[in-house]
Write a protein that holds these residues in place. Structure first.
Motif, PDB file in Angstrom:
ATOM      1  N   ILE A   1      11.965  67.317   9.064  1.00 29.59           N
ATOM      2  CA  ILE A   1      12.359  66.937   7.640  1.00 29.59           C
ATOM      3  C   ILE A   1      10.970  66.330   7.218  1.00 29.59           C
ATOM      4  N   LEU A   2      10.069  65.817   7.945  1.00 28.23           N
ATOM      5  CA  LEU A   2       8.739  65.180   7.605  1.00 28.23           C
ATOM      6  C   LEU A   2       7.894  66.552   7.081  1.00 28.23           C
ATOM      7  N   ALA A   3       7.907  67.386   7.969  1.00 32.83           N
ATOM      8  CA  ALA A   3       7.040  68.769   7.706  1.00 32.83           C
ATOM      9  C   ALA A   3       7.632  69.307   6.361  1.00 32.83           C
ATOM     10  N   TYR A   4       9.022  69.581   6.121  1.00 32.81           N
ATOM     11  CA  TYR A   4       9.335  69.897   4.950  1.00 32.81           C
ATOM     12  C   TYR A   4       9.053  69.056   3.708  1.00 32.81           C
ATOM     13  N   LEU A   5       8.943  67.771   3.755  1.00 32.32           N
ATOM     14  CA  LEU A   5       8.625  67.121   2.625  1.00 32.32           C
ATOM     15  C   LEU A   5       7.469  66.739   2.454  1.00 32.32           C
ATOM     16  N   ALA A   6       6.261  67.211   3.291  1.00 30.78           N
ATOM     17  CA  ALA A   6       4.777  66.943   3.374  1.00 30.78           C
ATOM     18  C   ALA A   6       4.206  67.505   1.778  1.00 30.78           C
ATOM     19  N   THR A   7       3.475  66.979   1.307  1.00 32.50           N
ATOM     20  CA  THR A   7       2.752  67.165  -0.102  1.00 32.50           C
ATOM     21  C   THR A   7       1.688  68.015  -0.069  1.00 32.50           C
ATOM     22  N   THR A   8       0.885  68.170   1.229  1.00 29.79           N
ATOM     23  CA  THR A   8      -0.269  68.804   1.438  1.00 29.79           C
ATOM     24  C   THR A   8      -0.246  69.764   2.503  1.00 29.79           C
ATOM     25  N   PRO A   9      -1.163  70.736   2.492  1.00 31.98           N
ATOM     26  CA  PRO A   9      -1.190  71.767   3.771  1.00 31.98           C
ATOM     27  C   PRO A   9      -1.502  71.064   4.972  1.00 31.98           C
ATOM     28  N   VAL A  10      -2.564  70.258   4.923  1.00 30.53           N
ATOM     29  CA  VAL A  10      -2.986  69.472   6.193  1.00 30.53           C
ATOM     30  C   VAL A  10      -1.656  68.646   6.867  1.00 30.53           C
ATOM     31  N   ALA A  11      -1.249  67.790   5.826  1.00 31.70           N
ATOM     32  CA  ALA A  11      -0.163  66.899   6.401  1.00 31.70           C
ATOM     33  C   ALA A  11       1.188  67.774   6.886  1.00 31.70           C
ATOM     34  N   ARG A  12       1.379  68.937   6.178  1.00 29.46           N
ATOM     35  CA  ARG A  12       2.546  69.810   6.598  1.00 29.46           C
ATOM     36  C   ARG A  12       2.117  70.559   8.111  1.00 29.46           C
ATOM     37  N   ARG A  13       0.965  70.986   8.330  1.00 24.26           N
ATOM     38  CA  ARG A  13       0.726  71.392   9.454  1.00 24.26           C
ATOM     39  C   ARG A  13       0.637  70.395  10.731  1.00 24.26           C
ATOM     40  N   VAL A  14       0.234  69.254  10.326  1.00 23.11           N
ATOM     41  CA  VAL A  14       0.083  68.075  11.377  1.00 23.11           C
ATOM     42  C   VAL A  14       1.624  67.733  11.670  1.00 23.11           C
ATOM     43  N   ALA A  15       2.644  67.344  10.449  1.00 24.10           N
ATOM     44  CA  ALA A  15       3.885  67.035  10.786  1.00 24.10           C
ATOM     45  C   ALA A  15       4.696  68.283  11.578  1.00 24.10           C
ATOM     46  N   SER A  16       4.461  69.523  11.269  1.00 22.53           N
ATOM     47  CA  SER A  16       5.019  70.606  11.898  1.00 22.53           C
ATOM     48  C   SER A  16       4.747  70.496  13.381  1.00 22.53           C
ATOM     49  N   LEU A  17       3.337  70.244  13.847  1.00 26.21           N
ATOM     50  CA  LEU A  17       2.971  70.350  15.260  1.00 26.21           C
ATOM     51  C   LEU A  17       3.888  69.101  15.919  1.00 26.21           C
ATOM     52  N   ILE A  18       3.859  67.745  15.259  1.00 26.23           N
ATOM     53  CA  ILE A  18       4.593  66.749  15.783  1.00 26.23           C
ATOM     54  C   ILE A  18       6.079  66.898  16.028  1.00 26.23           C
ATOM     55  N   ALA A  19       6.793  67.722  14.934  1.00 27.56           N
ATOM     56  CA  ALA A  19       7.816  67.940  15.315  1.00 27.56           C
ATOM     57  C   ALA A  19       8.444  69.117  16.231  1.00 27.56           C
ATOM     58  N   ALA A  20       7.475  70.006  16.353  1.00 23.47           N
ATOM     59  CA  ALA A  20       7.692  70.929  17.361  1.00 23.47           C
ATOM     60  C   ALA A  20       7.410  70.460  18.746  1.00 23.47           C
ATOM     61  N   GLY A  21       6.660  69.445  18.837  1.00 24.42           N
ATOM     62  CA  GLY A  21       6.362  68.770  20.254  1.00 24.42           C
ATOM     63  C   GLY A  21       7.597  67.968  20.538  1.00 24.42           C
ATOM     64  N   PHE A  22       8.197  66.916  19.599  1.00 26.53           N
ATOM     65  CA  PHE A  22       9.297  66.387  20.094  1.00 26.53           C
ATOM     66  C   PHE A  22      10.600  67.484  20.326  1.00 26.53           C
ATOM     67  N   ALA A  23      10.712  68.407  19.528  1.00 23.88           N
ATOM     68  CA  ALA A  23      11.909  69.192  19.617  1.00 23.88           C
ATOM     69  C   ALA A  23      11.793  69.955  21.175  1.00 23.88           C
ATOM     70  N   PHE A  24      10.605  70.535  21.342  1.00 22.03           N
ATOM     71  CA  PHE A  24      10.358  70.959  22.660  1.00 22.03           C
ATOM     72  C   PHE A  24      10.681  70.121  23.772  1.00 22.03           C
ATOM     73  N   GLY A  25      10.061  68.979  23.578  1.00 18.01           N
ATOM     74  CA  GLY A  25      10.177  67.713  24.769  1.00 18.01           C
ATOM     75  C   GLY A  25      11.380  67.467  24.961  1.00 18.01           C
ATOM     76  N   VAL A  26      12.156  67.053  23.808  1.00 19.46           N
ATOM     77  CA  VAL A  26      13.534  66.677  23.705  1.00 19.46           C
ATOM     78  C   VAL A  26      14.619  67.632  24.695  1.00 19.46           C
ATOM     79  N   GLY A  27      14.349  69.059  24.244  1.00 16.97           N
ATOM     80  CA  GLY A  27      14.978  69.986  24.896  1.00 16.97           C
ATOM     81  C   GLY A  27      14.801  70.283  26.375  1.00 16.97           C
ATOM     82  N   MET A  28      13.820  70.195  26.624  1.00 19.82           N
ATOM     83  CA  MET A  28      13.379  70.538  28.083  1.00 19.82           C
ATOM     84  C   MET A  28      13.633  69.210  29.047  1.00 19.82           C
ATOM     85  N   THR A  29      13.868  67.931  28.311  1.00 17.02           N
ATOM     86  CA  THR A  29      14.258  66.678  29.114  1.00 17.02           C
ATOM     87  C   THR A  29      15.625  66.809  29.252  1.00 17.02           C
TER      88      THR A  29
END
Length: 323
Positions: A143-171
């Protein structure tokens, strides 16, 4: 709908359907689940167990929702809008309703409670398919990437969200609390919730308008009533007196008449008045000081009533004329 969003939605729906069908038909996906579970990753790499026990909290609904809500609340205050918090609440509500219904409907048992090797463990009393930790990590951090207001912030938030989602699932697979297919379906369920949010934007806008209207009405009802200065308040006993004009005679106050034999009278408005007292004329009053008369005593002074014209006065007159 943009082309990118259309392809994402179609691909995610295909993965979701393929995962459910593969588990229900006890396909190669179920065999892979059993192979990973019997491998027991937490015994192969025990040095990571303590760290991953804490890291899996990043997908737990309560702590992550509080952390993200605090950040989005500050964004609401800065942007003067309720949209960030409404988007978070809508996504979590949609996630809990959809994922919770699928969990209860399939009733799959987890690896620690499996009964038959090679079975899909469906239609029992379990609630792990899809993985709630994984889906919650996708939605809460996405949701942080969804609400990001700039393209750079959206890309950074998407990478962070993907990392957390992948890490939590594999954990969860490492700890043995979920099958691998549970995690795959959790990823797909979380992405579907994020892709469905743009269709709910009009409803969130109406909810924001309603909440702001109610808030303004509540503030107006609690605000103190201001009274303009110089104007009397209706219903109060006292009011500002009117100033008389130069050509207007001052109005005399009506004095109540005291009847003989009564101690007090009453004015027309009902207020009690004291009885009229007899006053002496100013010329008849004797000037009195705290120690007596104003005139100090004198030995040569003669009262006017006894000797208005004395010899001393005549002699003073002759002496004055003779001199």
């Amino acid at each position: 709908m943009t082309r990118t969003r259309f392809w994402l939605l179609g691909t995610t729906l295909a993965v979701y359907a393929a995962t459910v069908i593969g588990v229900l038909t006890t396909s190669w996906l179920v065999k892979l689940d059993w192979q990973v579970m019997l491998f027991r990753p937490y015994k192969q790499w025990p040095e990571f167990h303590t760290f991953l026990d804490y890291f899996v909290v990043m997908g737990q609904r309560g702590p992550t929702a509080v952390a993200v809500a605090a950040w989005l609340g500050w964004c609401c205050h800065r942007q003067r809008t309720l949209r960030p918090l409404l988007a978070l609440g809508t996504s979590l509500l949609l996630l809990n309703s959809t994922v919770g219904a699928v969990k209860i409907g399939f009733g799959r048992l987890g690896p620690h409670y499996a009964t038959t090797v090679g079975s899909n463990e469906m239609w029992h009393t379990g609630d792990i398919f899809p993985s709630g930790h994984t889906a919650n990590a996708v939605v809460t951090w996405g949701i942080l990437a969804y609400l990001a207001t700039t393209p750079v912030a959206r890309r950074v938030a998407s990478l962070i969200a993907a990392g957390f989602a992948f890490g939590v699932g594999m954990t969860t697979v490492y700890l043995g609390t979920h099958w691998l297919s549970d995690v795959v379906l959790g990823w797909a369920a979380g992405v579907l919730v994020l892709l469905a949010l743009p269709w709910l934007e009009p409803a969130m806008a109406r909810a924001e308008m309603l909440l702001l209207t109610l808030w303004h009405r509540l503030r107006e009802s609690r605000a103190p009533v201001s009274v303009p200065s110089g104007r009397p308040v209706a219903g109060t006993p006292l009011a500002t007196p009117r100033t008389a004009r130069d050509d207007e005679l001052p109005a005399r106050e009506t004095v109540a008449v005291v009847r003989p034999g009564t101690a007090t009278g009453r004015s027309p408005d009902g207020r009690p008045l004291h009885p009229v007292r007899q006053h002496t004329v100013r010329s008849e009053r004797t000037p009195v000081t705290p120690v007596g008369s104003r005139r100090p005593p004198h030995a040569d002074r003669v009262p006017r009533a006894t000797a208005p014209f004395g010899p001393s006065g005549a002699s003073r007159g002759r002496t004055a004329t003779g001199g």
